[in-house]
Design a protein around this motif. Structure first.
Motif, PDB file in Angstrom:
ATOM      1  N   ARG A 173       2.836   1.593  -3.425  1.00 46.60           N
ATOM      2  CA  ARG A 173       2.002   1.999  -4.569  1.00 46.60           C
ATOM      3  C   ARG A 173       1.604   3.473  -4.460  1.00 46.60           C
ATOM      4  NH1 ARG A 173      -1.452  -3.553  -5.187  1.00 46.60           N
ATOM      5  NH2 ARG A 173       0.082  -4.595  -6.509  1.00 46.60           N
TER       6      ARG A 173
ATOM      7  N   HIS B 195       0.834  -1.208   0.000  1.00 47.24           N
ATOM      8  CA  HIS B 195       0.000   0.000   0.000  1.00 47.24           C
ATOM      9  C   HIS B 195       0.869   1.258   0.000  1.00 47.24           C
ATOM     10  CE1 HIS B 195      -3.247   2.758   0.934  1.00 47.24           C
ATOM     11  NE2 HIS B 195      -2.505   3.216   1.937  1.00 47.24           N
TER      12      HIS B 195
ATOM     13  N   ARG C 233       4.785   5.467  -5.296  1.00 45.64           N
ATOM     14  CA  ARG C 233       5.062   5.432  -6.745  1.00 45.64           C
ATOM     15  C   ARG C 233       4.116   6.363  -7.494  1.00 45.64           C
ATOM     16  NH1 ARG C 233       8.397   4.777 -11.145  1.00 45.64           N
ATOM     17  NH2 ARG C 233       7.652   6.896 -11.172  1.00 45.64           N
ATOM     18  N   ASN C 234       2.842   6.359  -7.124  1.00 44.53           N
ATOM     19  CA  ASN C 234       1.860   7.197  -7.806  1.00 44.53           C
ATOM     20  C   ASN C 234       2.132   8.683  -7.620  1.00 44.53           C
ATOM     21  OD1 ASN C 234       0.405   5.076  -8.889  1.00 44.53           O
ATOM     22  ND2 ASN C 234      -0.991   4.945  -7.158  1.00 44.53           N
TER      23      ASN C 234
ATOM     24  N   VAL D 167       6.121  -2.284  -8.250  1.00 44.16           N
ATOM     25  CA  VAL D 167       5.933  -1.040  -9.006  1.00 44.16           C
ATOM     26  C   VAL D 167       7.077  -0.854  -9.995  1.00 44.16           C
ATOM     27  CG1 VAL D 167       4.660   0.113  -7.136  1.00 44.16           C
ATOM     28  CG2 VAL D 167       7.153   0.399  -7.319  1.00 44.16           C
TER      29      VAL D 167
END
Length: 180
Positions: free
Chosen positions: A72, A69, A75-76, A141
């Motif tokens: 991600r 979690h 990375r976003n 990722v």
């Protein structure tokens, strides 16, 4: 008018925090770095969730659902993601448990001699769900750059960041990647 500062964030997953310590070992060069970057999420700021960033640095492997979690989300929020250190790149020391059954590992830690008093394996819904294996970051990722080492030296981190922030492709000579 001054040039816009690069937004830089860091996070740590399953590891020893050694890469962050090596980052701090760039010592007085941190002041030079602060002239070019604005820190977002990092242990230096204690910001828990990352805003939009230009560069994200992640250390540690992925060993539980919470790590996925966090990774991600990180990375976003980061245009460029750098996996730093052996744990992020290949699972490192935490991945040594990959060849041991997870339940056997828990029993060894919590129930056998020298374990915790009471001998109970923690089972609380607040604890993140552990994975059977520790995974490198790239399995979860997209990673743009890898900076190896356990941990990478402060000089290697400084050279890597200097190149990246100057818009050059980061390149470390053999001496910065060779460990005696």
């Amino acid at each position: 008018m001054s040039e816009r500062k690069i937004r830089l964030a860091t996070c740590s997953l399953a590891g020893c925090f050694g890469c962050h310590m090596s980052f701090l070992d760039i010592d007085e060069r941190l002041f030079d770095l602060l002239e070019r970057v604005e820190f977002d999420r990092t242990p230096l700021t204690d910001i828990k969730h990352c805003g939009p960033c230009d560069v994200g640095i992640v250390e540690g492997g992925v060993c539980n659902a919470e790590n996925v979690h966090v990774l991600r989300e990180f990375r976003n929020r980061c245009k460029v993601l750098v996996a730093i250190g052996a744990c992020a790149i290949n699972g490192g020391i935490p991945a040594m448990r990959n060849n041991i059954d997870l339940w056997e590992c828990f029993q060894e830690v919590y129930q056998y001699e020298g374990g915790l008093e009471g001998g109970q394996v923690p089972n609380d819904p607040e604890l993140p769900l552990p994975f059977d294996k520790v995974h490198p970051v790239y399995e979860v990722v997209k990673v743009d750059y890898f900076l190896p080492g356990c941990p990478p030296s402060a000089d290697a981190i400084w050279k890597f960041l200097s190149d990246l922030l100057a818009g050059r492709e980061p390149k470390l000579d053999y001496g910065m990647l060779h460990y005696d």
